[in-house]
Design a protein around this motif. Structure first.
Motif, short mmCIF file in Angstrom:
data_model
loop_
_atom_site.label_atom_id
_atom_site.label_comp_id
_atom_site.label_asym_id
_atom_site.label_seq_id
_atom_site.Cartn_x
_atom_site.Cartn_y
_atom_site.Cartn_z
N ILE A 80 -9.73 2.56 -1.52
CA ILE A 80 -8.41 2.95 -1.00
C ILE A 80 -8.06 4.36 -1.49
CG2 ILE A 80 -5.93 2.46 -1.09
CD1 ILE A 80 -7.35 0.49 0.67
N THR A 81 -8.27 4.59 -2.77
CA THR A 81 -7.96 5.90 -3.35
C THR A 81 -8.79 6.99 -2.68
OG1 THR A 81 -7.35 4.90 -5.44
CG2 THR A 81 -7.93 7.23 -5.50
N THR B 220 0.64 2.44 2.26
CA THR B 220 0.46 2.15 3.68
C THR B 220 -0.88 1.47 3.92
OG1 THR B 220 1.79 4.07 4.27
CG2 THR B 220 0.37 3.17 5.99
N LEU B 221 -1.94 2.01 3.30
CA LEU B 221 -3.26 1.40 3.45
C LEU B 221 -3.32 0.02 2.81
CD1 LEU B 221 -5.72 4.38 2.89
CD2 LEU B 221 -5.21 3.18 5.01
N VAL C 191 -7.34 7.97 0.71
CA VAL C 191 -6.10 8.73 0.63
C VAL C 191 -6.34 10.14 0.09
CG1 VAL C 191 -3.82 8.83 -0.45
CG2 VAL C 191 -4.70 6.65 0.37
N GLN D 67 -6.62 11.09 6.02
CA GLN D 67 -5.48 11.88 6.50
C GLN D 67 -5.96 12.97 7.45
OE1 GLN D 67 -1.98 11.52 6.00
NE2 GLN D 67 -2.13 12.89 7.75
N LEU E 73 -0.30 10.21 5.06
CA LEU E 73 -0.84 8.91 4.67
C LEU E 73 -0.51 8.63 3.21
CD1 LEU E 73 -2.66 6.51 5.48
CD2 LEU E 73 -4.57 7.84 4.58
N GLN E 74 -0.07 7.42 2.96
CA GLN E 74 0.24 7.02 1.59
C GLN E 74 -0.61 5.81 1.22
OE1 GLN E 74 4.43 6.43 1.12
NE2 GLN E 74 4.92 8.45 1.91
N ARG E 75 -0.94 5.73 -0.03
CA ARG E 75 -1.77 4.64 -0.54
C ARG E 75 -1.16 3.29 -0.21
NH1 ARG E 75 -2.73 1.73 -4.99
NH2 ARG E 75 -4.87 1.58 -5.66
#
Length: 72
Positions: free
Chosen positions: A26-27, A8-9, A30, A41, A4-6
Motif C-alpha cells: 500500500i505504501t 483511500t487505498l 501511494v 497517483q 491519492l491517500q493511503r
C-alpha cells in the motif's frame, strides 16, 4: 481529482477484499520508493488527462500510419 491517500487505498482493499495487501505494498502505491513501477497517483493523473481529451479531434486509427524506414 484529489491526491491519492493511503487511507483511500485501505478502504478500497476492505471493500474489494480479493487480495490481502501488505502495508508495504500500500505504501509503495501511494509513495513509490523503489522506482520499479509508476506511482499509482501518476497513473491516475495520466488517466484523468486522457479522459479530458476530446476524442472527436483525433483521426481514426486506420488513418495513422507507421513511419517507414528510408532503406525499405
Amino acid at each position: 481529482m484529489d491526491p491519492l491517500q493511503r487511507e483511500t487505498l485501505l478502504r478500497a482493499c476492505r471493500q474489494l477484499a480479493c487480495h490481502d495487501w501488505s502495508d508495504a505494498e500500500i505504501t509503495e502505491l501511494v509513495a513509490p520508493r523503489h522506482g520499479i513501477i509508476t506511482g499509482f497517483q501518476d497513473l491516475l493523473t495520466q488517466q484523468d488527462a486522457l479522459r479530458a481529451l476530446d476524442l472527436g479531434t483525433l483521426p481514426p486509427a486506420e488513418g495513422v500510419r507507421a513511419k517507414v524506414r528510408d532503406d525499405e
